[in-house]
Design an enzyme around this catalytic site. Structure first.
Site, PDB file in Angstrom:
ATOM      1  NE  ARG A  57      27.443  11.383 -20.079  1.00  0.00           N
ATOM      2  CZ  ARG A  57      28.053  10.418 -20.741  1.00  0.00           C
ATOM      3  NH1 ARG A  57      28.900  10.703 -21.707  1.00  0.00           N
ATOM      4  NH2 ARG A  57      27.840   9.160 -20.438  1.00  0.00           N
TER       5      ARG A  57
ATOM      6  CB  ALA B 219      27.828   8.311 -16.669  1.00  0.00           C
ATOM      7  CE  LYS B 220      32.093  10.650 -20.116  1.00  0.00           C
ATOM      8  NZ  LYS B 220      32.974   9.649 -20.686  1.00  0.00           N
ATOM      9  NE  ARG B 221      28.995  14.200  -9.563  1.00  0.00           N
ATOM     10  CZ  ARG B 221      28.086  14.760  -8.785  1.00  0.00           C
ATOM     11  NH1 ARG B 221      27.304  15.707  -9.265  1.00  0.00           N
ATOM     12  NH2 ARG B 221      27.939  14.365  -7.550  1.00  0.00           N
TER      13      ARG B 221
END
Ligand SMILES: [Zn+2]
Length: 282
Positions: A252, A254-256
């Protein structure tokens, strides 16, 4: 009776720069409002005083304008359902807290858990609110002693075993079981900040939102919010949960840690169209 006019919303938190994932979700919200000849309402979700910053609030307005998204009500343009900053809407949240207290829907929880500090922000898959075992449920009788919510966490007493069902406009039929998929959740934090779940339902109802467009990471939150809406006697909007944007490896965005901010992409010379081409096409 004339049909209810469509009212959608953009509700970012000014806790960082918006990235491609946000852009895709907000673009979808924009498109759906246009398609329904409706209104789009911009709401600044700056509830958490520790994490919200004015410079990010400015940036998110600017970045979404750059992308080509327009709204008819918001902190910058005003409107009949303001204020449009959550930090200025405390009286509405307090009214809801009183109603929940008076009807025995919530109870004061003195349990000490460091991780509860997270509950004012939208929970994601990986950092969802931990299941609370209901240890303080019998304290519902102490609720009347509280004139104000400060000092303890206030939890919503969920109906154990009840199946909460709704049909998402994009993801289809959804079903969650209270007590299995989530436990008694926080509606007001010990540090006197209303929790995300409470503020969102109060604001969506108060701003007469008819459809909530947001990321699929919030599907389970919708089940909690439906219970809160029912307890408060508020109308239920429709829900449209967007697919989450992932990179080639399936992570995802957003998770990076290097999640591409709109700001960076813009400075690198990307156009809004190029940014939007990174979105999942339904
Ligand atoms: Zn407790």
């Amino acid at each position: 009776m004339p049909p209810t006019p469509y009212r959608g919303r953009l509700a970012p938190s000014p806790t960082g720069l918006l990235h491609v994932g946000h852009a895709c979700t907000f673009w979808t919200a924009h498109r759906r409002a246009l398609r329904h000849h409706g209104q789009l309402i911009f709401r600044n979700e700056d509830l958490d005083p520790q994490r919200s910053q004015a410079r990010y609030a400015e940036a998110m307005l600017e970045d979404l304008r750059w992308l080509g998204i327009r709204w008819q009500e918001g902190p910058d343009v005003g409107g009949p359902f303001g204020p449009y900053r959550q930090s200025q809407r405390r009286p509405f949240y307090l009214d809801a807290w009183r109603k929940l207290r008076d009807t025995g829907a919530i109870y004061p929880c003195g349990c000490s858990r460091k991780d509860l500090a997270l509950s004012a922000s939208a929970p994601n898959d990986g950092d969802d609110e931990p299941m609370y075992p209901g240890r303080c449920r019998d304290k519902v009788h102490e609720a009347e002693n509280y004139e104000a919510p400060v000092g303890v966490n206030w939890r919503f007493h969920i109906p154990d075993g009840e199946t909460i069902q709704f049909t998402d406009q994009h993801q289809g039929p959804q079903s969650y079981v209270a007590g299995q998929d989530f436990g008694d959740f926080v509606v007001w934090r010990r540090d006197d900040v209303p929790a995300y779940q409470l503020a969102v339902v109060v604001d969506d109802a108060g701003m007469q939102i008819t459809e909530v467009v947001r990321g699929a990471d919030l599907l389970k939150s919708t089940a909690r919010q439906l219970l809160l809406l029912r307890a408060l006697g508020l109308p239920t909007p429709a829900y449209f949960h967007c697919d989450l944007v992932r990179d080639e490896a399936g992570t995802r965005l957003a998770k990076r840690h290097d999640a591409l901010s709109l700001r960076t992409l813009r400075e690198q010379g990307h156009t809004p169209d190029q940014v939007l081409s990174m979105c999942v096409r339904p």
